[in-house]
Motif scaffolding. Structure first.
Motif, PDB file in Angstrom:
ATOM      1  N   GLN A  35       2.727   2.212  -2.401  1.00  0.00           N
ATOM      2  CA  GLN A  35       4.044   1.870  -2.952  1.00  0.00           C
ATOM      3  C   GLN A  35       4.607   2.981  -3.827  1.00  0.00           C
ATOM      4  O   GLN A  35       5.815   3.054  -4.053  1.00  0.00           O
ATOM      5  N   ALA A  36       3.732   3.847  -4.340  1.00  0.00           N
ATOM      6  CA  ALA A  36       4.192   5.056  -5.039  1.00  0.00           C
ATOM      7  C   ALA A  36       4.114   6.196  -4.032  1.00  0.00           C
ATOM      8  O   ALA A  36       3.142   6.302  -3.310  1.00  0.00           O
ATOM      9  N   GLY A  37       5.129   7.022  -3.978  1.00  0.00           N
ATOM     10  CA  GLY A  37       5.017   8.140  -3.042  1.00  0.00           C
ATOM     11  C   GLY A  37       6.336   8.719  -2.594  1.00  0.00           C
ATOM     12  O   GLY A  37       7.377   8.484  -3.209  1.00  0.00           O
ATOM     13  N   PHE A  61      -9.002   1.430  -7.133  1.00  0.00           N
ATOM     14  CA  PHE A  61      -9.404   1.551  -5.726  1.00  0.00           C
ATOM     15  C   PHE A  61     -10.335   2.727  -5.500  1.00  0.00           C
ATOM     16  O   PHE A  61     -10.469   3.616  -6.342  1.00  0.00           O
ATOM     17  N   ARG A 118       6.505  15.069  -8.597  1.00  0.00           N
ATOM     18  CA  ARG A 118       5.567  15.776  -7.727  1.00  0.00           C
ATOM     19  C   ARG A 118       5.837  17.280  -7.785  1.00  0.00           C
ATOM     20  O   ARG A 118       4.923  18.084  -7.827  1.00  0.00           O
ATOM     21  N   GLY A 132      -2.048  17.794   5.317  1.00  0.00           N
ATOM     22  CA  GLY A 132      -2.916  16.785   4.709  1.00  0.00           C
ATOM     23  C   GLY A 132      -4.116  17.433   4.043  1.00  0.00           C
ATOM     24  O   GLY A 132      -4.098  18.634   3.741  1.00  0.00           O
ATOM     25  N   TYR A 142     -13.771  12.488   6.280  1.00  0.00           N
ATOM     26  CA  TYR A 142     -13.089  13.692   5.768  1.00  0.00           C
ATOM     27  C   TYR A 142     -14.104  14.733   5.307  1.00  0.00           C
ATOM     28  O   TYR A 142     -13.907  15.936   5.472  1.00  0.00           O
ATOM     29  N   ASP A 170      -6.281   9.361  -5.292  1.00  0.00           N
ATOM     30  CA  ASP A 170      -6.551   9.460  -3.859  1.00  0.00           C
ATOM     31  C   ASP A 170      -8.024   9.150  -3.610  1.00  0.00           C
ATOM     32  O   ASP A 170      -8.856   9.318  -4.503  1.00  0.00           O
ATOM     33  N   ILE A 171      -8.332   8.742  -2.375  1.00  0.00           N
ATOM     34  CA  ILE A 171      -9.738   8.432  -2.076  1.00  0.00           C
ATOM     35  C   ILE A 171     -10.609   9.693  -2.096  1.00  0.00           C
ATOM     36  O   ILE A 171     -11.817   9.598  -2.257  1.00  0.00           O
ATOM     37  N   HIS A 205      -0.484  -1.189   6.668  1.00  0.00           N
ATOM     38  CA  HIS A 205      -0.976   0.140   6.260  1.00  0.00           C
ATOM     39  C   HIS A 205       0.052   0.673   5.270  1.00  0.00           C
ATOM     40  O   HIS A 205       0.988  -0.049   4.909  1.00  0.00           O
ATOM     41  N   SER A 231     -10.118   2.942   6.085  1.00  0.00           N
ATOM     42  CA  SER A 231      -9.008   3.165   7.018  1.00  0.00           C
ATOM     43  C   SER A 231      -9.465   3.479   8.437  1.00  0.00           C
ATOM     44  O   SER A 231      -8.741   3.248   9.389  1.00  0.00           O
ATOM     45  N   MET A 283       0.849  -1.181   0.000  1.00  0.00           N
ATOM     46  CA  MET A 283       0.000   0.000   0.000  1.00  0.00           C
ATOM     47  C   MET A 283       0.892   1.241   0.000  1.00  0.00           C
ATOM     48  O   MET A 283       1.923   1.249   0.667  1.00  0.00           O
ATOM     49  N   PHE A 293     -10.764   0.923   0.544  1.00  0.00           N
ATOM     50  CA  PHE A 293     -10.047   1.291   1.776  1.00  0.00           C
ATOM     51  C   PHE A 293     -11.005   1.847   2.819  1.00  0.00           C
ATOM     52  O   PHE A 293     -11.580   2.915   2.616  1.00  0.00           O
ATOM     53  N   ILE A 327      -0.919  -0.321  -8.136  1.00  0.00           N
ATOM     54  CA  ILE A 327      -2.176   0.328  -7.771  1.00  0.00           C
ATOM     55  C   ILE A 327      -2.228   1.696  -8.435  1.00  0.00           C
ATOM     56  O   ILE A 327      -1.261   2.468  -8.385  1.00  0.00           O
ATOM     57  N   PHE A 330      -2.476   5.354  -9.298  1.00  0.00           N
ATOM     58  CA  PHE A 330      -2.122   6.501  -8.463  1.00  0.00           C
ATOM     59  C   PHE A 330      -3.226   7.542  -8.501  1.00  0.00           C
ATOM     60  O   PHE A 330      -3.518   8.130  -9.546  1.00  0.00           O
ATOM     61  N   TYR A 377       9.630   9.985  -7.414  1.00  0.00           N
ATOM     62  CA  TYR A 377       8.290  10.531  -7.163  1.00  0.00           C
ATOM     63  C   TYR A 377       8.391  12.009  -6.817  1.00  0.00           C
ATOM     64  O   TYR A 377       7.659  12.840  -7.360  1.00  0.00           O
TER      65      TYR A 377
END
Ligand code: CP3
Length: 345
Positions: free
Chosen positions: A26-28, A141, A38, A94, A151, A75-76, A322, A206, A24, A204, A71, A73, A34
């Motif tokens: 794994q990219a970042g 995902f 970015r 965040g 959120y 975001d939820i 996680h 979380s 999870m 997810f 996975i 790339f 990255y």
């Protein structure tokens, strides 16, 4: 071919010689390549909505570590954004959203631009389904309704999701409407990802761990169950992984009701319990502590073998409990990847 991929076979419960793996997040930020993209993209959201960049970022860890699955790339929180809620990712803070905490604000959201807004994500999925090496499966995902709602309601992350749990008690009708909206838009979003080439899906949840048992059924189990049903009316065979993080023993009922093909297991759960209680029910994925991946050395190596040895007789996808954290040394990820690639049951 999807059906021949190790990861997909394992999600279907088939016995394979080698344990497939991915991580999870794994990219970042733990990868210098990255950080470079970015910076070029501008903001994190610009990166998510730029299909060429998002494709490249998804491929980066695969090149380095040769995982069995990539996975998408994204975001939820692109779902609330697509429904019209303001969203920004602030440095060191965040996600920040304008809270949707009453009926009026909920009714201001709309599904009319959902697919339009998400079209760059669909493009990333279709790019990836062409660009990935033949043996690597593509995971799409989304966030589960409960976690995304935490959120949306609070406008940012929170320690124990108290604001959202309180709204669910105090204004149950409005909160139900919010969850229903998320069930339908998330179902459509995931179906469209499969239409564009996603070969498996992960949902997810979380923050399911802070809900009392009855609330867990109402806000985590039932919405995910509906999403799984919706997806399967269109794509009956796509494997679905649930991640009710922090669910503990409630995961048994989660599997039974939602009928997911696999569950992701968090770090708090012991491998013996997973082997004896969860693995007979479905494929399990997990559950190395991301902090061990930061600290490395012999303790990391021992923990990896411990997980592999405990779960080797059933259906298992190696993963973390996680996501990878930014201070993780890439060489530790390489060490773990090599152990798994060389491990035979
Ligand atoms: O796993 C992957 O490699 C795919 C990409 C992915 C991201 N977020 C990229 C991301 C996935 C699957 C997610 C899921 C996600 N996002 C979850 C569920 C899983 C979990 O971690 O619990 C949640 C709760 C979010 C919401 C979110 N996104 C938060 C709270 C944050 C800020 C925290 C942080 O790490 O800074 C994000 C930002 C985010 N999502 C980043 C990445 C790579 C870091 C953004 C950056 O580059 O600045």
């Amino acid at each position: 071919m999807t059906d021949n991929k190790l990861f997909i076979k394992t999600l279907r419960g088939e016995k394979t010689d080698r344990v497939p793996f991915w991580f999870m997040r794994q990219a970042g930020r733990y990868l210098p390549e990255y950080m470079k993209l970015r910076k070029e993209a501008g903001s994190f959201l610009d990166l998510c909505y730029n299909s060429d960049f998002a494709t490249e970022v998804t491929l980066q860890p695969i090149r380095r570590f040769n995982m069995d699955a990539a996975i998408l790339f994204s975001d939820i929180l692109v779902i609330p954004h697509a429904l019209g809620q303001d969203l920004a990712f602030k440095q060191g803070e965040g996600p920040v959203l304008t809270p949707v905490d009453n009926l009026e604000k909920l009714e201001a959201l709309s599904t009319s631009k959902l697919h339009d807004h998400l079209s760059p994500v669909y493009k990333t999925v279709s790019n990836l389904s062409k660009a990935l090496p033949d043996h690597v499966a593509l995971i799409g995902f989304a966030g589960a309704p409960w976690t995304v709602a935490t959120y949306m309601v609070n406008g940012k992350g929170s320690k124990d999701q108290a604001e959202t749990r309180l709204m669910a008690y105090q204004d149950r009708e409005t909160f139900s409407k919010l969850i229903d909206l998320l069930v339908s838009s998330t179902s459509e979003y995931l179906i469209e990802q499969v239409n564009n080439g996603a070969e498996a899906l992960q949902i997810f949840d979380s923050w399911s761990g802070t809900l009392p048992a009855d609330e867990f059924i109402k806000w985590c189990v039932e919405p995910v169950q509906k999403i799984v049903e919706n997806i399967r009316t269109v794509h009956p065979d796509v494997p679905i992984i649930g991640f009710p993080k922090g669910a503990g023993a409630k995961i048994k009922n989660f599997i039974k009701k939602t009928k997911v093909n696999a569950v992701s297991i968090d770090t708090s759960t012991s491998c013996t319990w997973v082997r004896d209680v969860v693995q007979p029910l479905c494929t399990v994925q997990g559950n190395l502590d991301p902090l061990l991946l930061v600290s490395g050395g012999k303790p990391l190596e021992n923990a990896v073998y411990n997980i592999l040895d405990h779960l080797k007789d059933g259906s298992h996808v190696f993963n973390l409990g996680h996501g990878i954290i930014p201070q993780t040394p890439p060489e530790n990820v390489k060490m773990v990847s090599d152990i798994i690639l060389n491990y035979r049951r």
